[in-house]
Write an enzyme that holds these catalytic residues in place. Structure first.
Site, mmCIF file in Angstrom:
data_model
loop_
_atom_site.group_PDB
_atom_site.id
_atom_site.type_symbol
_atom_site.label_atom_id
_atom_site.label_comp_id
_atom_site.label_asym_id
_atom_site.label_seq_id
_atom_site.Cartn_x
_atom_site.Cartn_y
_atom_site.Cartn_z
ATOM 1 C CE LYS A 159 49.794 44.460 38.815
ATOM 2 N NZ LYS A 159 50.373 45.803 38.755
ATOM 3 C CB SER A 189 54.410 38.026 38.855
ATOM 4 O OG SER A 189 54.250 37.868 37.456
#
Length: 344
Positions: free
Chosen positions: A62, A325
């Site tokens: 992110k 991720s």
């Protein structure tokens, strides 16, 4: 928000945008490693490279999109500041990116968010920045965000449905394809990417199709939160409401107005994985690969393992990319992971 023509959306993020994002992130974001495992290769019947965004700043991919989105604002918007709403990794990414760029950030988080995530976000904040807590029973984060951004003149940077965020996330796949070309003898034949709101998936698909056109890009989401898979199959946007999955980063209600058409345009296929498969993949990464990942970060790995077990001919002998991720896991959930995996 006004409707945006589909053609305009499809042109909103191109590989040139991903390349520009990579230039902005150079020397700021970590160029995360692509780990290999002989045990994993044996289980898949293939050669796999896991792109470890758990080693990214704030512990997740992110940061890439957050930094790229803030860095591309005009000077007046930077002076006024930005606002976002997130209870997880995007909140931390915006907080750190704002601090590094000297841009005030306002981050809306629910009062029932895990205290560790609230404190981590506060720890990344820079001067003139704050976390604003709200009660889910009294308002929604979107309503509060719209009101505060209007009153304060702040630019809203949502968690995934934003062209500059998508381009930033696409740098994950750009790096992985380049790393595999250097060490694997060529780009991936298959790339597995987790899917929540579709920012990472759409960005990675755009980058991969530019660099390795013959690579099949597969999005993976929880079966308990299969809105993106249903949307991909039917061409109509489906939604879910707070789905009961341990992969909390994939509890987004739906793909966005940007990510929905971009995913359908650039992704080859979608698949879902069970809670047991998510838990098993998370524990495998910790116990056998020695990397700490969160359940949401294990979705792509779970998808690759499911394919190897169910349709081995589609993966056998191929070069496989797997995007891990993030690694912001609350270790207290390990007993639950073991239960879901059938170990207790």
């Amino acid at each position: 928000m006004p409707d945006i023509p589909k053609a305009e959306i499809l042109e909103s993020v191109a590989f040139a945008d991903v390349r520009e994002a990579a230039n902005r992130l150079a020397g700021v974001a970590n160029r995360t490693p692509a780990h290999t495992s002989r045990t994993l290769d044996s289980m898949l019947g293939a050669e796999a490279w896991c792109k470890c965004e758990n080693f990214q700043r704030v512990g997740a991919f992110k940061f890439r999109g957050a930094y790229n989105a803030i860095a591309t604002l005009d000077e007046e918007s930077k002076r006024r500041g930005v606002l976002t709403y997130s209870s997880g990794n995007h909140a931390q990414g915006i907080a750190l990116a704002g601090r590094l760029l000297g841009v005030p950030t306002t981050i809306i988080m629910p009062t029932d968010a895990p205290p560790v995530k609230i404190e981590a976000t506060r720890g990344y904040l820079g001067t003139g920045s704050e976390v604003v807590l709200y009660d889910r029973n009294e308002t929604t984060r979107e309503e509060l965000g719209e009101r505060m951004s209007r009153e304060r003149g702040l630019t809203v940077i949502p968690p995934y449905d934003h062209p500059k965020v998508i381009a930033g996330q696409g740098t994950v796949a750009k790096e992985l394809v380049e790393q595999m070309a250097e060490t694997a003898g060529g780009p991936p034949d298959l790339l597995f990417v987790c899917c929540g709101g579709g920012g990472l998936l759409s960005g990675c698909a755009i980058a991969t199709k530019a660099l390795a056109p013959r690579c099949r890009v597969v999005g993976v989401e929880p079966a308990e939160a299969d809105d993106a898979t249903r949307s991909f199959r039917t061409g109509k946007l489906h939604t879910v409401h707070n789905p009961p999955t341990i992969a909390d980063g994939a509890r987004t209600p739906s793909l966005g107005r940007f990510t929905f058409p971009l995913v359908r345009e650039h992704v080859n296929d979608m698949m879902t994985v069970s809670e047991a498969e998510i838990a098993t993949a998370t524990l495998f990464a910790m116990e056998r690969m020695k990397i700490v990942i969160e359940p949401s970060g294990a979705l792509a790995l779970a998808g690759a393992l499911q394919l190897a077990n169910g349709r081995p001919d589609e993966i056998r002998g191929k070069r496989v990319g797997i995007v891990i991720s993030g690694g912001n896991v609350d270790l207290s959930i390990i007993p639950e992971l073991r239960r879901l995996a059938g170990e207790t």
